[in-house]
Design a protein around this motif. Sequence first.
Motif, mmCIF file in Angstrom:
data_model
loop_
_atom_site.group_PDB
_atom_site.id
_atom_site.type_symbol
_atom_site.label_atom_id
_atom_site.label_comp_id
_atom_site.label_asym_id
_atom_site.label_seq_id
_atom_site.Cartn_x
_atom_site.Cartn_y
_atom_site.Cartn_z
ATOM 1 N N GLY A 372 0.786 -1.225 0.000
ATOM 2 C CA GLY A 372 0.000 0.000 0.000
ATOM 3 C C GLY A 372 0.820 1.278 0.000
ATOM 4 O O GLY A 372 0.242 2.372 0.002
ATOM 5 N N ARG A 373 2.139 1.172 -0.002
ATOM 6 C CA ARG A 373 2.971 2.373 0.016
ATOM 7 C C ARG A 373 3.027 2.990 -1.382
ATOM 8 O O ARG A 373 3.118 2.279 -2.383
ATOM 9 N N ILE A 374 2.971 4.322 -1.433
ATOM 10 C CA ILE A 374 3.116 5.020 -2.709
ATOM 11 C C ILE A 374 4.598 5.021 -3.067
ATOM 12 O O ILE A 374 5.396 5.761 -2.510
ATOM 13 N N GLU A 375 4.974 4.139 -3.984
ATOM 14 C CA GLU A 375 6.377 3.970 -4.341
ATOM 15 C C GLU A 375 6.878 5.120 -5.211
ATOM 16 O O GLU A 375 8.002 5.587 -5.061
ATOM 17 N N PHE A 427 -7.391 -0.214 0.988
ATOM 18 C CA PHE A 427 -6.957 1.113 1.386
ATOM 19 C C PHE A 427 -7.628 1.511 2.696
ATOM 20 O O PHE A 427 -8.806 1.228 2.935
ATOM 21 N N ASP A 428 -6.890 2.219 3.552
ATOM 22 C CA ASP A 428 -7.410 2.602 4.866
ATOM 23 C C ASP A 428 -8.667 3.449 4.753
ATOM 24 O O ASP A 428 -9.633 3.272 5.529
ATOM 25 N N GLU A 436 -10.503 10.496 4.516
ATOM 26 C CA GLU A 436 -10.502 10.913 3.121
ATOM 27 C C GLU A 436 -9.179 10.514 2.451
ATOM 28 O O GLU A 436 -8.116 10.561 3.072
ATOM 29 N N PRO A 437 -9.233 10.128 1.197
ATOM 30 C CA PRO A 437 -7.985 9.815 0.485
ATOM 31 C C PRO A 437 -7.225 11.110 0.170
ATOM 32 O O PRO A 437 -7.828 12.194 0.161
ATOM 33 N N PRO A 438 -5.946 11.031 -0.135
ATOM 34 C CA PRO A 438 -5.146 12.226 -0.432
ATOM 35 C C PRO A 438 -5.296 12.690 -1.885
ATOM 36 O O PRO A 438 -4.324 13.108 -2.514
#
Length: 724
Positions: A372-375, A427-428, A436-438
């Motif tokens: 789930g990390r934004i690489e 996703f959390d 809220e998502p970013p």
Amino acid sequence: MPDESNLEIGHMNTMNEKKKSGIFFSAVFLAMAVSMVCLGCSSSADNNYYTSGQTSRSFTDSAFDYEQLKIEKTFHVVNEEYPSCSLMIDFLSENKMMIRGKEYRYRIEVGRIVILDPDDHESMISYLEVVSDNADSSEYIAVEHMFPSRHAAEKSGLWIGTLPSSMPFAFKAKWYRTSAIVGHSPTDMVMANTETGNFLYVANSAGNSVSVIQTPENKVVGTIPVNIDPYRLAVLQDGSHVYVTNSWDNTVSVIRTSDNTVVKTIRVGRVPNGIAVSADGAYVLVANTNDASISVIETTNHTLVGTMPMGPKALSYIEVFFSVPPDGRKYTVLAVENECGALVQEPDMSSPICQANPVSGECPTKCPSSMGRIEMAFSSVVPNAEGFWKSEFLNSKFKTRTYTLLLVENFAGQEGFDLDSDDNGIFDYQEVSGMEPPWDRIVDEVGVLDPVSQGGLYTNVVLPIVFREGISEYVPGGYSRIPNGEDTDSEDDWVANNLFSCWLSPVYDDPAVIHLSDIPLSGRAFNSPGEPNVWNSSSEPLSNPPEHPVINEFMINRQGYTPLGLVAPKTLSQDEESYFYVSTEENALLKIRLSDYTIVEKVPSGDGRIDMALLPNGDLYTAGRLGSSVSVIRNGSVLTEITIGLGIKDIASSSDGSFVFVTNSVADNVAVIRTSDQTVIDFISNGTDTVGIAVPPEGNFLYISNEDENRVSVVTYTDAYGCE
């Protein structure tokens, strides 16, 4: 008396026991020089010889005994005022000598050698006297060449330079020895013009050493140990360092020429082969044949600063197609790591079972913490004139790992942000009420699932690990979700990134635009709704373009090349970019721009063309070791083929580009090519197993290595400068 273990004069197959025992004088190994003298000089009966009216020491006290010339030997004769007009003299048996391919008789008189007219064998046309102040030199013999008339000078074959209009017809010359014994199996050679003189460096491939020969004396002055199997040499333009590829040791030795010391050994790729110095002297390039790569060495500190891959490679990149303008919207591409297949899960060390049996292999596994990390985050995603945005090739990011690619609007996060903190594949913000998502919204999404990883994806599609497409079964590796605006939760919602599976992607090798720097082309990765994403060119219209921006990942295979030989220009014009040529096992000759490693020219070149000579005018001569000819390449095209014969080993050119020389180990000769009309004008025979070649910056002579004889020889090639 010089050390005869390091020297050899004449032909090896006729060396007799008298030579081996060292009875003859050291001048037999020497060389000579010529300047104007008076012709009134004569010999006296007291066994002294005279030069310019001055009495010199007796021959009996000199290091030179003319009687020894009856032993077969060869000298390289050079007039220092006319170095491009040198010639070879071979002393044969029965008082015969060979001058420029013509046989003459001679006789020994008190203090001099008399050359006889080839027509009547009685009349004198020239005589030679040793110059007194150089009689004891161990490096050469200084000799005065004297002629009784202009006609005699012209007829003798011994005249060097321009004939004066009147008497005296005389000059001084240095007679140098013509061969030197070096280490085992000498192959490649390079000339180095250093602060202390001109030297020839010779790679002894079976001796694991480099011999240093002082020129033009042709005297071995040093032997430098290097690593295993030294093969190719290159010298910096200032002559300060020589670089040696050690092909069986995967290293490059750096020799400082001021004291002939190895100052550094650099680890490069497997089986380093060709080597070249960039035109500005800043870099040394090494072709690693078994690694399919080129090592780049910075010359200031002799440091490896990069490796240019040339082998076949699967490459991936991201592309976004904008069917509608962005209208001021800010788009960002996110690569979200979601590798959680069975093959990549980690042992759960917090588990009591794993703690009790850490080595048993019974530990339960869990997804890696990077789930789930934004690489990667690509901001400012703006289409070009054709409506495409594309990333660079991402190679390992998408070739071996599983990702979800998101095209989002108004992204407010940053790289490294974890969207799935509990690593459960969701996703959390989808699990936590009020989170809220970013970003404002997901415009499009695509899954990139590697076949090896067999992981899940953060898309809204649930698929089995293996499904059928046509008659074949695939894991969904390198597959993309069709952005049709609906989630069907079916296999039909996924298509391959091209007509084939990802590992069978078309070869990326467009003859007009070839990039080792990996610059993808627009329109190759667009996503076609409802049909496979086939290999397309940007010139082809898209069928049924979607009504919103589309993101996709695309994988291709880059054409691979196996580098062999290298050559770079010695100088560049004012606005010319630095480049070099590399020959390949794939029978392609590549011109590569050094600044970004882009192939700017590709020429088909068959027959295993390994070695090259690059002329000042840009013409390239390539030698085919598996064939029998030399190709002449001009402006990216083969101009002509020149037949040489089987056994081609090496190629080099004169400094002004007037001549190209090719060694042939089968015929044991050197072919001389006149470049003005690409014509072979001579074949020079010399020893056995003729391999390497090196050409001095001036003069009409060159150096040849005879591998079987462990010998380096001097040969002259032609009166190219009107010296006859």
